[in-house]
Design an enzyme around this catalytic site. Sequence first.
Site, PDB file in Angstrom:
ATOM      1  N   ASN A  99       0.960  -1.157  -0.057  1.00  0.00           N
ATOM      2  CA  ASN A  99       0.025   0.066   0.028  1.00  0.00           C
ATOM      3  C   ASN A  99       0.912   1.075   0.096  1.00  0.00           C
ATOM      4  OD1 ASN A  99      -2.052  -1.956   0.290  1.00  0.00           O
ATOM      5  ND2 ASN A  99      -2.307  -1.568   2.378  1.00  0.00           N
ATOM      6  N   ASP A 101      -0.515   4.261   0.868  1.00  0.00           N
ATOM      7  CA  ASP A 101      -1.348   5.161   1.657  1.00  0.00           C
ATOM      8  C   ASP A 101      -0.818   5.893   2.908  1.00  0.00           C
ATOM      9  OD1 ASP A 101      -3.610   2.512   2.416  1.00  0.00           O
ATOM     10  OD2 ASP A 101      -1.716   3.121   3.483  1.00  0.00           O
ATOM     11  N   HIS A 116       5.794  -0.716  -2.589  1.00  0.00           N
ATOM     12  CA  HIS A 116       5.440  -0.179  -4.123  1.00  0.00           C
ATOM     13  C   HIS A 116       5.715   1.548  -3.821  1.00  0.00           C
ATOM     14  CE1 HIS A 116       2.590  -3.660  -5.084  1.00  0.00           C
ATOM     15  NE2 HIS A 116       3.848  -3.667  -5.439  1.00  0.00           N
TER      16      HIS A 116
HETATM   17  N1  APR Z   1     -10.269  -6.711   5.130  1.00  0.00           N
HETATM   18  C1  APR Z   1      -9.443  -7.560   4.516  1.00  0.00           C
HETATM   19  N2  APR Z   1      -9.183  -7.761   3.092  1.00  0.00           N
HETATM   20  C2  APR Z   1     -10.243  -7.144   2.297  1.00  0.00           C
HETATM   21  C3  APR Z   1     -11.267  -6.503   2.741  1.00  0.00           C
HETATM   22  C4  APR Z   1     -11.441  -6.060   4.112  1.00  0.00           C
HETATM   23  N3  APR Z   1     -12.344  -5.594   4.824  1.00  0.00           N
HETATM   24  N4  APR Z   1     -11.913  -6.240   1.681  1.00  0.00           N
HETATM   25  C5  APR Z   1     -11.319  -6.476   0.889  1.00  0.00           C
HETATM   26  N5  APR Z   1     -10.228  -7.246   1.152  1.00  0.00           N
HETATM   27  C6  APR Z   1      -9.575  -8.082   0.250  1.00  0.00           C
HETATM   28  C7  APR Z   1      -9.889  -8.610  -1.035  1.00  0.00           C
HETATM   29  O1  APR Z   1     -10.731  -9.918  -0.760  1.00  0.00           O
HETATM   30  C8  APR Z   1      -8.723  -8.924  -2.061  1.00  0.00           C
HETATM   31  O2  APR Z   1      -8.178 -10.152  -1.636  1.00  0.00           O
HETATM   32  O3  APR Z   1      -8.386  -7.272  -0.043  1.00  0.00           O
HETATM   33  C9  APR Z   1      -7.709  -7.673  -1.671  1.00  0.00           C
HETATM   34  C10 APR Z   1      -7.731  -6.519  -2.370  1.00  0.00           C
HETATM   35  O4  APR Z   1      -6.925  -7.007  -3.441  1.00  0.00           O
HETATM   36  P1  APR Z   1      -6.425  -5.850  -4.486  1.00  0.00           P
HETATM   37  O5  APR Z   1      -7.078  -4.895  -4.850  1.00  0.00           O
HETATM   38  O6  APR Z   1      -5.758  -6.786  -5.756  1.00  0.00           O
HETATM   39  O7  APR Z   1      -5.268  -5.550  -3.673  1.00  0.00           O
HETATM   40  P2  APR Z   1      -3.841  -6.105  -3.527  1.00  0.00           P
HETATM   41  O8  APR Z   1      -3.575  -7.392  -3.400  1.00  0.00           O
HETATM   42  O9  APR Z   1      -3.060  -5.135  -2.392  1.00  0.00           O
HETATM   43  O10 APR Z   1      -2.973  -5.202  -4.897  1.00  0.00           O
HETATM   44  C11 APR Z   1      -1.563  -5.635  -5.275  1.00  0.00           C
HETATM   45  O11 APR Z   1      -1.862  -4.265  -7.090  1.00  0.00           O
HETATM   46  O12 APR Z   1      -2.693  -2.570  -8.439  1.00  0.00           O
HETATM   47  C12 APR Z   1      -1.589  -2.962  -7.714  1.00  0.00           C
HETATM   48  O13 APR Z   1      -0.147  -1.680  -6.934  1.00  0.00           O
HETATM   49  C13 APR Z   1      -1.175  -2.204  -6.755  1.00  0.00           C
HETATM   50  O14 APR Z   1      -0.293  -2.554  -4.561  1.00  0.00           O
HETATM   51  C14 APR Z   1      -1.444  -3.066  -5.470  1.00  0.00           C
HETATM   52  C15 APR Z   1      -1.218  -4.280  -6.045  1.00  0.00           C
END
Ligand code: APR
Length: 243
Positions: A99, A101, A116
Site C-alpha cells: 500500500n 497510503d 510500492h
Molecule cells: N479486510 C481484508 N481484506 C479485504 C477487505 C477487508 N475489509 N476487503 C477486501 N479485502 C481483500 C480482497 O478480498 C482482496 O483479496 O483485499 C484484497 C484486495 O486485493 P487487491 O485490490 O488486488 O489489492 P492488492 O492485492 O494489495 O493489490 C496488489 O496491485 O494494482 C496493484 O499496486 C497495486 O499494490 C497494489 C497491487
Amino acid sequence: MYATAAKIIKSAKRCVAFTGAGISVESGIPPFRGENGLWNKYDPATFDIQYFHQNTRQSWEVIREIFYDLFGQVQPNIAHYALAQMEAKGLVAAVITQNVDNLHAEAGSRRIHEFHGSLKKLVCLGCKTCYTVSQIDLTILPPVCLQCGGILKPDVIFFGEAIPEPARTHSFNETSRADCFILIGTTGTVAPANMIPRAAKSNGARIIEINPNPSEYTQSVTDIFLQDKASVAMEKLMKEIER
Ligand code: APR
C-alpha cells in the site's frame, strides 16, 4: 482458528506482516480488484510509466482524483492500529506493505517496508529532488520541481517500474528471517510482491491469512485462513493473544 493463530504468533521467533489494499478498505479506500475495485472504474493503463511520460497531465488528473482527493482524507483503522500495537509488544518485527497510503505509519508502526513506494512523497524526474506532497500545489497539473522545473511524479511505482530500494532488499531480508507471516488483504496477483509470501513459505514460515475472500495464497500457501474483514480479524486475534 484464532486461538491457534495467536499461539503461533506468540511462539514465533520473528513474525512479519504483509499487507495489501484490503487492510485499508475499512478506512474508506476501495481495493484495486474485486467488489467496487478501482480497476473496475479506472483503466490500470493510466498507471503505466510509459503512459505517464506520454500523457503526463491526463495521468496526473486521474492520480490526483484517486490518490490525493479520495485517499487524502482517510485515517488508519483498527487493523492498522492492532499491527502497530503488536509491533510495540514485540510480536511483529516489521510490516511489508504493497500500500502507498501511509496508513501503517500514521497508525504508529515503525518498521515499515513500502514495497510500492509512498504517495506522501513526490520526486522530480529531472533532478531527483524529493518533496513531501504538502510542499507542492496540486491544483496546477502536472506539478513541477521548485529547483529545476522538471515534472514531479508520486514516489510510487507505476506498472513497468522497478521496486524501489532499499524497500526491495529489506523486504526479502525480512522474509528470509521470518518464521511466521501474517498476510492481510491481498489477492496475491501482482508480481514481484506476490513472491514474498511464497518465499516465506518455502523458508518454512507458518502463514496466517486474513481476508474475507480466498486469494491466490489460500489453497497453496496459507496454513491458517481467518476468513474475516481485517478489523474484525485483528480484534479477535488481539483478544486471543491477550488471553
Ligand atoms: N479486510 C481484508 N481484506 C479485504 C477487505 C477487508 N475489509 N476487503 C477486501 N479485502 C481483500 C480482497 O478480498 C482482496 O483479496 O483485499 C484484497 C484486495 O486485493 P487487491 O485490490 O488486488 O489489492 P492488492 O492485492 O494489495 O493489490 C496488489 O496491485 O494494482 C496493484 O499496486 C497495486 O499494490 C497494489 C497491487
